[in-house]
Design a protein around this motif. Structure first.
Motif, PDB file in Angstrom:
ATOM      1  N   GLN A   6       5.497   4.653   2.658  1.00 46.28           N
ATOM      2  CA  GLN A   6       5.625   3.682   3.742  1.00 46.28           C
ATOM      3  C   GLN A   6       7.052   3.539   4.256  1.00 46.28           C
ATOM      4  OE1 GLN A   6       2.822   1.832   5.048  1.00 46.28           O
ATOM      5  NE2 GLN A   6       1.858   3.488   3.878  1.00 46.28           N
ATOM      6  N   ASP A  56       0.305   8.628  -5.700  1.00 50.93           N
ATOM      7  CA  ASP A  56       0.011   9.412  -4.495  1.00 50.93           C
ATOM      8  C   ASP A  56       1.196   9.320  -3.544  1.00 50.93           C
ATOM      9  OD1 ASP A  56      -0.914  10.614  -2.216  1.00 50.93           O
ATOM     10  OD2 ASP A  56      -2.697   9.354  -1.988  1.00 50.93           O
ATOM     11  N   PRO A  66       0.804  -1.232   0.000  1.00 51.16           N
ATOM     12  CA  PRO A  66       0.000   0.000   0.000  1.00 51.16           C
ATOM     13  C   PRO A  66       0.834   1.279   0.000  1.00 51.16           C
ATOM     14  CG  PRO A  66       0.235  -0.799   2.252  1.00 51.16           C
ATOM     15  CD  PRO A  66       1.010  -1.754   1.382  1.00 51.16           C
ATOM     16  N   MET A  72       1.191   8.345   0.376  1.00 57.01           N
ATOM     17  CA  MET A  72       1.064   6.979   0.892  1.00 57.01           C
ATOM     18  C   MET A  72       2.415   6.356   1.241  1.00 57.01           C
ATOM     19  SD  MET A  72      -1.851   5.692  -1.817  1.00 57.01           S
ATOM     20  CE  MET A  72      -1.978   4.021  -1.160  1.00 57.01           C
ATOM     21  N   ALA A 101       3.619   4.304  -1.673  1.00 56.18           N
ATOM     22  CA  ALA A 101       3.488   5.458  -2.553  1.00 56.18           C
ATOM     23  C   ALA A 101       3.640   5.064  -4.012  1.00 56.18           C
ATOM     24  CB  ALA A 101       4.533   6.511  -2.190  1.00 56.18           C
TER      25      ALA A 101
END
Length: 392
Positions: A147, A142, A137, A145, A139
């Motif tokens: 991590q 976007d 999930p 996001m 980047a």
């Protein structure tokens, strides 16, 4: 208003670059060292030596670092000519991601960082990679996001996370790494790729084969980076990404415009010579219409690029303008190459010419540096906010 007449200096630059690509670079296009993951390192170094001898190497960087300090308008001229061959940007050391990384380092890095990383990069002695994109999930389009983490530990930061689609990771000398601090703010770090804690897990198979080092999956396990190797200020990573991305989007457009023009030239020559149903292929209306559409797409893409170059040369960040140009140029260039394949028929889907290779290389252009859909969403949001393209 942008001046659509080339200055004497720009015209000389265009002619000099065009001759270099035709005489020195294009003969290498069938070299067996052109692999599925880009030119091999020995081929890259051979091409770089030719670029260095031409006096055109790393033309976008300042003269202090061996470049020509070209403005964006002049880059539009040289980069288009370089893109006429898939090996041209490599030979002139203006290929992605190195070209964008050089721009970012020149704008943001400390003097010590510039000497350590920018100088050898600008000289073509090493390559680099930009580690931002992550598996879900994490980047992608976007960046919020993100991590990958950077935890403060004494005078150092410890970085953990996984990145993928990292262009040029295999064989790179150093990386610019985007990670979030414990407060959640994104920060850029510099690290040598042979540092303990960096692992290239695998090379990723991809449609394109023009980027040295291909694309890779990179894992960071307890990578220790000194605070002095933060690029810029802590917490400002996303802002610096925009410093890099607007010009990098535009230079992609410049290079791929040259590639599209090459395909159009090959298709045009074929249409003049190939006989079909009692006349040349180009005399058939369906083919002549495709040639005309190619000419118009190339023209519109070039105008958009030149306008955005003028915006950036005015000192503006050009986020909206670069989004507009990215969509126009990527889709127009793709249409040109696709039509060229169609006009060449069987030759268009084989490697008898460079067109099939360009077709595969260019498809990703509508995705990287922001998919067309993300840019359209951004453009539409700006329209609703009352924002318009920069007027010059």
């Amino acid at each position: 208003m942008p001046d659509f007449n080339l200055s004497a200096r720009q015209q000389a630059l265009q002619e000099r670059t065009r001759a270099f690509i035709a005489e020195k670079v294009i003969p290498y296009e069938r070299d067996p060292r052109c692999t599925a993951h880009g030119p091999s390192e020995d081929l890259r170094q051979e091409l770089i030596s030719l670029g260095r001898a031409s006096g055109l190497l790393s033309s976008h960087v300042s003269t202090d670092f061996g470049g020509l300090a070209l403005d964006h308008a002049s880059k539009a001229i040289l980069f288009e000519e370089a893109g006429y061959s898939p090996l041209g940007p490599v030979a002139l050391n203006i290929a992605a991601p190195d070209e964008g990384n050089m721009h970012l380092l020149q704008e943001v890095a400390t003097p010590e960082q510039k000497e350590r990383w920018l100088r050898p990069l600008a000289a073509g002695h090493i390559r680099s990679c930009f580690c931002m994109t992550e598996p879900a999930p994490g980047a992608g389009s976007d960046p919020g996001m993100l991590q990958t983490t950077a935890r403060k530990d004494g005078d150092d930061y410890v970085i953990d996370g996984t990145k993928w689609f990292i262009t040029g990771a295999e064989g790179a000398g150093f990386a610019i790494i985007m990670a979030k601090l414990e407060d959640g703010n994104a920060t850029m770090f510099l690290a040598d790729m042979d540092s303990p804690g960096i692992t290239i897990e695998r090379a990723m198979g991809a449609l394109d084969s023009c980027f040295p080092g291909g694309h890779g999956v990179v894992r960071f396990d307890g990578l220790r980076v000194s605070a002095c190797d933060i690029l810029g200020a802590p917490g400002e990573g996303l802002r610096y990404a925009q410093v890099r991305l607007s010009p990098a989007r535009l230079t992609h457009c410049m290079r791929w415009l040259g590639a599209a023009r090459r395909c159009h030239d090959i298709a045009s020559d074929y249409a003049r010579q190939r006989q079909s149903f009692g006349k040349t292929l180009g005399e058939h209306e369906g083919v002549s219409f495709m040639l005309a559409d190619n000419e118009m797409d190339l023209h519109v893409a070039r105008l958009a690029i030149w306008h955005c170059a003028a915006v950036l040369d005015s000192g503006a960040l050009g986020k909206h303008d670069s989004s507009v140009t990215k969509v126009i140029a990527s889709e127009a260039s793709w249409r040109v190459v696709d039509r060229s394949v169609q006009m060449l028929g069987g030759q268009g889907v084989t490697h008898e010419t460079v067109v099939a290779r360009t077709f595969a290389d260019m498809r990703a252009f509508r995705i990287y540096d922001g998919p067309s859909e993300v840019h359209r969403w951004s453009i539409g949001r700006n329209i609703l906010r009352g924002r318009k393209p920069t007027q010059l």
